[in-house]
Each structure stands twice: as C-alpha cells, then as structure tokens.
Design a protein around this motif. Sequence first.
Motif, mmCIF file in Angstrom:
data_model
loop_
_atom_site.group_PDB
_atom_site.id
_atom_site.type_symbol
_atom_site.label_atom_id
_atom_site.label_comp_id
_atom_site.label_asym_id
_atom_site.label_seq_id
_atom_site.Cartn_x
_atom_site.Cartn_y
_atom_site.Cartn_z
ATOM 1 N N LEU A 1 -50.112 64.209 -24.219
ATOM 2 C CA LEU A 1 -49.835 63.208 -23.080
ATOM 3 C C LEU A 1 -48.975 61.980 -23.504
ATOM 4 O O LEU A 1 -48.107 61.758 -22.589
ATOM 5 N N ALA A 2 -49.006 61.803 -24.755
ATOM 6 C CA ALA A 2 -48.051 60.447 -24.965
ATOM 7 C C ALA A 2 -46.670 61.076 -25.062
ATOM 8 O O ALA A 2 -45.637 60.256 -24.647
ATOM 9 N N GLN A 3 -46.186 62.435 -25.570
ATOM 10 C CA GLN A 3 -44.984 62.815 -25.267
ATOM 11 C C GLN A 3 -44.594 63.076 -24.041
ATOM 12 O O GLN A 3 -43.470 62.902 -23.752
ATOM 13 N N GLU A 4 -45.365 63.716 -23.337
ATOM 14 C CA GLU A 4 -45.320 64.010 -21.847
ATOM 15 C C GLU A 4 -44.814 62.627 -21.082
ATOM 16 O O GLU A 4 -43.563 62.616 -20.294
ATOM 17 N N LYS A 5 -45.430 61.564 -21.672
ATOM 18 C CA LYS A 5 -44.937 60.379 -20.621
ATOM 19 C C LYS A 5 -43.592 59.869 -21.393
ATOM 20 O O LYS A 5 -42.633 59.356 -20.373
ATOM 21 N N GLU A 6 -43.471 60.014 -22.632
ATOM 22 C CA GLU A 6 -41.990 59.486 -23.080
ATOM 23 C C GLU A 6 -40.907 60.579 -22.624
ATOM 24 O O GLU A 6 -39.899 59.894 -22.201
ATOM 25 N N GLY B 1 -41.021 61.988 -19.942
ATOM 26 C CA GLY B 1 -40.718 61.620 -18.317
ATOM 27 C C GLY B 1 -39.559 60.254 -18.423
ATOM 28 O O GLY B 1 -38.958 60.021 -17.663
ATOM 29 N N GLU B 2 -39.845 59.287 -19.135
ATOM 30 C CA GLU B 2 -39.196 58.081 -19.129
ATOM 31 C C GLU B 2 -37.840 58.271 -19.623
ATOM 32 O O GLU B 2 -37.083 57.855 -19.088
ATOM 33 N N LYS B 3 -37.660 59.062 -20.455
ATOM 34 C CA LYS B 3 -36.295 59.490 -21.044
ATOM 35 C C LYS B 3 -35.691 60.356 -19.896
ATOM 36 O O LYS B 3 -34.313 60.078 -19.511
ATOM 37 N N GLN B 4 -36.235 61.116 -19.333
ATOM 38 C CA GLN B 4 -35.603 61.984 -18.040
ATOM 39 C C GLN B 4 -35.116 60.877 -17.040
ATOM 40 O O GLN B 4 -33.999 61.100 -16.375
ATOM 41 N N GLN B 5 -36.076 60.034 -16.670
ATOM 42 C CA GLN B 5 -35.764 58.751 -15.719
ATOM 43 C C GLN B 5 -34.600 58.102 -16.084
ATOM 44 O O GLN B 5 -33.705 57.524 -15.164
ATOM 45 N N ALA B 6 -34.404 57.704 -17.414
ATOM 46 C CA ALA B 6 -33.345 56.920 -17.826
ATOM 47 C C ALA B 6 -31.910 57.810 -17.700
ATOM 48 O O ALA B 6 -30.855 57.193 -17.436
ATOM 49 N N LEU B 7 -32.151 58.886 -17.881
ATOM 50 C CA LEU B 7 -30.898 59.829 -17.824
ATOM 51 C C LEU B 7 -30.320 60.081 -16.394
ATOM 52 O O LEU B 7 -29.453 59.938 -16.117
ATOM 53 N N LEU C 1 -27.937 59.624 -24.182
ATOM 54 C CA LEU C 1 -29.233 59.840 -23.248
ATOM 55 C C LEU C 1 -29.849 61.390 -23.110
ATOM 56 O O LEU C 1 -30.890 61.789 -23.199
ATOM 57 N N GLN C 2 -28.692 62.182 -22.928
ATOM 58 C CA GLN C 2 -29.169 63.745 -22.795
ATOM 59 C C GLN C 2 -29.740 64.318 -24.031
ATOM 60 O O GLN C 2 -30.487 65.058 -23.888
#
Length: 867
Positions: A406-411, A413-419, A471-472
């Motif tokens: 769950l923690a990795q899933e959140k991380e 998602g955040e990196k996908q949003q930043a990209l 970022l990618q």
Amino acid sequence: MKPITLTLCGWGPFRDSQTVDFTKLSENGIFLITGQTGAGKTTVFDGITYALYGNMSGEIREKNSVRSDFAEDDTPTFAELVMQHNGEVYRIYRNPEYMRPKKRKNGKAAMTKEREKAVLTLPDGTAVEGSSEVTRKIQEILRLDYRQFKQISMIAQGEFARLLTASPNEKTRIFREIFDTALYDRFAARLREDANNLYKEVMEYRHRMDEDVRQFSTEDEIWKELTEGGGYSYELLMERLGQLEKQYREAEKAAGKQAEKVDGELVELEKQMEQAESVRKSFARLQETREKLKRLKEKAEEMKQEEERLKRAEHAAEIRAEYQLVNSLEKQVAALSRQQQAEQEAIVRDEAGLASCREFYENRERLLVFYDIMQAQAEQKARQEAGEKRKKQLEDKLLRQQSDYLAQEKEAGEKQQALTEAQNRYRRAVIGLAARLVEEGKPCPVCGSLEHPKVAHAEEDVPDEEQLNRLQEAYEESSARLTLLHGLAAAARAELEAQEEQNRQLAEEEKRLHSEIEAFPETLADFAGQHSRAQVQEQAERYAGLVTAQTVRRQNLERLAADKAALEKECREARGKWQAALENGGFSGEEAYLEAVLEEEARRRLSESISRYRMEAASLTELCAHMEEELKGKEETDTAPLALKRDELREEKRKGERLRTDYSIAASDAARTLRLLKAKKDDMEKREKAYGIIRDLDNMASGNNARKLVFEQYVLSGYFEDILEAANLRLRRMTGGRYELSRVEEAGDGRSKDSLEIRVMDYYTGKYRSVKTLSGGESFKASLSLALGMSDVIQAESGGIRVEALFIDEGFGALDSESLDQACSALMGLVESDRMIGIISHVPELQERISSQIFIEKKNTGSRIHS
C-alpha cells in the motif's frame, strides 16, 4: 681502444642529449676540444672514462654528482660510448645513481632514486649487465684496469705535471701505484720479518737450552764451575754430561750388585722362617682337628635320633598316596553338598522374583502398544504447536507485505502524477516557444494561418528533457518495486493458507490418537502411568530369564545328587584301604602318621646332613692319625729372632735399591739433558745458518748496501730511467735539443740521494740544474714529455698493450708561439694511421694549428657540442 661516438645526456653542463662523432675528427689523427671555461670540455673525458670503468678521469669529480641542473625532470642522465677495439665494435651504456623528481601527488614535490645501471653490448649482439660485471668485462677486453687506462690514455687537467716537481717520496708513491712495485717493498718487509723471526728462534733455542742446563741438578763440582755466571759453553757442558752419565751408570751397577747380595741372604732367612712357621701351623692344625673330632663324637646320639626320624618319614611317604586320595574324595563330597545347598537356595530366591515381575511379562505386548500411542500423541501435539507458531509468523509477514504494498502503491501514484504534470508543462512550453515565432502578417509556423487572434504565452519553470527522463526513471523504478511487492504479498498469502490446511490435518490426527487411548482399560492405563517403557521391557525380560534359570537349577540338583552318591561310595572304599596301609606301616593312627610326614626336600636335607656327619667324622679321624705321624719327633721353634734379622736385611736392601734408583735417575737426567741440548743445538745451528743468509738479504734489500738503496727504490730507478729516456725523445724535440732530463744519483758531498730525484741538463750552459728553475712553458714541455714517456713505458710493461687514443687536458696556455709549434710537432709525431690524440685547450694559437676541433658552446640553458 678508439672511440667512435660518445653521447652524454642530462650530464654536467649538458641539458639534453649531446653526441661527439670521433670518426670526423680522426682523419688528421689529432683534434682539439675547445670552448669557454666551464662549458664542459673536461666532461667529454669524464664521459669516456665513466662509460668504460664507471669512474671519472679527474680525481676531484664524483660520479654521483654529474646530474645536470639544467635537465628536465623526465630527462635521463647517462653516458653511451661506441668504441672500436681490435677491429670489433662495442657499445657501452651507463647511468650513475642520482635523485630525480617523480610525479607530483597532491601538489607536493617528491624525489625518487634512479639506480645505477650498466649494459655492454658485445660484437655478437649478446649483452653483459651490471656495473661490476661490465667493468670486469672491459678490463678483460682492453687488458687495462681503470688506474692503468687513466695513466696511459688520460693525462687529466692539473695531473700531468705532478711527476716533474713531485718529491721523491711522492714519486715513489706514484710509481708504486703505476708499476705495482709494492711487491718489492713487501718482499723487503718479508725478508726483515723473516730475519727477525729467525733471530727470535735462535734466541729462543738459547733460552730453552739455558733452561735445560738450569733444570739439571747435580753435586758435581766440575758442572758447578761450568755453569757459574752466564754465557754457557754448550760443547763443554755436553762433554761433562756424557762423563757424568758414565759415572752414574757405573755407580748404579755397583749398588745393584750389593742389593742382589743382601737379597740372597734375605731369601735364605725367609726360607728358615717359613719352615719354622710351617711346623708351628701344623701343630696348631692338629690341635684344631682334635677339637673338631671331639665335638663330632658328642653329637653321635643326636645323629642316631635323626636317622630314626628319617626312617619314619620315608615310611610315611610310601603310604601318602592313599591318604591324599581319601582327603581328596572327602573334599569333593563336601563341595557337592555345598553346591546342592546353593542351588536350593537360588530356586527359592527365584520364585520370589517370578512373582514380582509376572504381571509385567503377561501384559507386556499391550503396554508397549499403549506407550507407542502415547508417544505418537506427544509428537503430534508438538507438531501442532509448531504449526500454530508458524501460522502466526506467516500472518505477521502477510501484514507487513500488505503494508509495504500500500505504501509503495501510494508512492508510485505520486511519482506518476509528478511525471504527468511535468509532461503537460513541457507540452505547453513547446507551444509557447512556437508562439514566440508568430508575427503579424506572416504564416503561423504551426498551422500556416495569417491571422493570430490569441497567441499562447511561454510558461515559467518549464522542465527540460533531462528532468523528464529522471522523473520517468523514478516512476518506472517505483512501478517495478510495486509489482515486486504485489508478488511477495501473494506468495505470503498462499503460504499462510497452506499452513492453515496443515494445522487442520494435525488436529484431526491428534483427535484420532486420543480416541485410541480412551479405548484402553483404565487399570492398564494406570499401570502404564506408574511404570516406564524401559521398566516394562526390563521386568519382562527378567521374568523370561528366571523361568529358564529355574529349569536349569532343578536339572543341576538331580545331577548333583547322583554324583554325590557315587563319590560317597568311592570315599568309603578308599578309607578302608587307608586304614590297612596305616597298620602295615606301623603307625598307631592318623595322628602318628601326620607327625612322621616330611616333605621330599626336608627328607633330602636330613639325609644329606646325616651323610655329612658320617663323612666328616671319618675324615677327621684319619686326618688326626696322619698329622700325628708327620709331627712325630718335631718341635715348635721361636721365630722372633729370625724376624728381627729379616727386618734388618730388608732395611739394608731398601737403602741399596734407593741408592741404585738415585744413580739411575741421575744417569737418565744427564742422558736426557745431553739429548735435549744436542737436538736443540743442531736445530739452533740450522736456524743460525738460515738467519745468516736471510740477514744478508735483508741488509741488501733494506738499504744496508754500498749504494744505500732499498730493493723497491732499485727497481723503481730502472723504470724511472726508462721513462726519462722516452721523455727525452720528446723534450729534445720540443726544446730544440737544449734540455735533457736525468736522475740524480749522488749529491756533491758524496752522500747517497733518493733514486727518484730529477735534474735537467741545460746544453746552453753545459750544467745540470734543478727542474724547479724551469719557466712555466719549459715546465709544461718537460711535464708533457715526462707524461708521454711514462705512457710509453706503461704500455710496454703492460704486455705490449696498444692504446689507440690519447687525451690531454689543458696545460698549453703557458707556451709561446715557438713552443706551441714544437709541442704540436712532438704530438704529431705520436700520430699514426690508427691512433688519435685529443687535446682540451682554450688557447687561440692552438686552435689555429689544429684544424679538427670540437667546440662546446656555453649557454645559460646548458652547453651544446659542435663537431
């Protein structure tokens, strides 16, 4: 040796590599090395001698100080010589040991040591390496060592004029080194040492002979007169020793005869004493024998009783077998009775043991089954506990994996949003950049329209392609981590479900085992609870063993009863025979028999004792009768007077023998001393003769001769005259025949002088004069002539070695024009088709007279060679 090329690099004044080509200079046979003072002219000579022998041509220069101060850090320091010798070409490379900078580290300078190296390439292409190995090989090729080469080929600056004005002692030292005449000095020293040693040996022999004389002790008056004071006459002493030996031998012989006479009287007296003593001892033995015989007769009754005792013991021994048989059978019957009693007691004891372990034996099989089920149930419970513990661990592991996912899933998602946001800003920025190119009235670079109602604006803080790539990569890495954690969580759930199924099966198996235990009778279960499995097995095995033992014991009782009955019958028969034997042997009963019994050894000793008594009594009776017969008519004699006379004769004999011994010792001492003196005198005379010869040679070699010359000076004077003769060939030419060098042999007052003093004959005056009165130019001519003459003589003394190159360093500055012509003419006379002469000089007149030149140019960045 003729040089072909010489290369010096990073050497002295030479900053980099400089080469001298001697092939261009040897056409005229003589060449000049010129240049300013300090340019490096002498360095050329240093390079040649260093390449050959690893040493410099001059005495004040050292090989470890030649590193050029002008050289760059990476410039090496070396000397390389290519030379021709006997038609063969050799190449020699050497570099000295020196310190040079190494690569800088952390901005700090560091120094490193360059090791000394030498390589000699031979004509066949093989190489010799190592400084000492190359030097040894060069000496073998040139047949010259460094000292000889320097003296023959290198007339170094400031050194060629040393012989002219040197003191005689200095000349001796120089020639000793050149011609190796120290051998003659050592020879003279050896003669002196041998003469001293022989003299010491002669005196030592005298001291030892004197000691032998003093050690000889005698009361002879003639000897005392001969040995009074010092300075013995050994001939007279040896003559007297011979006379004394003869006198002592005659006295020894006379004393011996007197001693023999007394000895004869003593022998006769001792015979009389022996006969008297023999009679006395015979009477004493007779009395002693009578006493012994009396004591034996007193023991006659006792011996009679012993004979009776021996007779009874022998009768007892005859019936001993019957007694031992009865005794043995009775013991066997008693033993069988004890065995019957022991077996009966064991049967009773085993019956009690059978009763105590019968229950174990009868229920053993069912009890063992019960123990197996109980053990299986205990093991099953242990497996259940381990399964529950494993289940709890897997549940915890699954919770951790789910939390990480769950923690990795959140991380992710955040990196996908930043990209996504960065990509959108980048796309908008591209449009804004294109909008900057839009101009009114001109086509749009994107759509081509001529109208531009709403032109986009370029945003601030726009990411570049590198940021987008980072970022990618971050998003892809987080996504891959998420996929990995998903797989780990799924594996943990599957493992937990498998463990739950295993725990359910373990519970069912435990339930089944519990049912089987409940089915056992309660009494049996209680019994099993009170005893262990090992106790049940042990008691059951004991019961089986006791049953078998009881059977065997009852069989033994039956056998023992039969054996006992048979032995009792046999015992009764044997006892009847024993009673009959007692009556026949004359014994009243068993007690009387036992009293008469003696062992075989005791009977033997008793028999021997009786026999000895009988033999001794008969022997003593016979001996008494024989001794009484022998002593019939004889009487005892008193030996005291005879003993007194014997003692007197013995004392007289001892005195005579002592006197004979004293004469014998005195004669031996005289003979020994005579022998020692004669042997030492012979040896001393041999050494005196050898000393006389060596002493004469020593006097000649050490200067105690008519010419007052030591051996080495005599040899050196011969070499010196050869050198002066060779030098005068050049000096007469260079001085127009005015001067001639010679050796001073004797001073005006007639006293001998040192053999190496030089004088010069001036033919203008017709008189001899000191070389110290010559002018500077005249001194140079004389010195150069002397040096060249010495070079010729040294070559001749070195086995005819031919040196094809001669180098002269400076010295021409003191010559006038005429003297220069004469010197050059003399040097040109040395030039042959295969010999070259090199001169170092900065004299302009010499430069005009010698066309072949090497010019060394001196600069502030280092010197350069022009040839």
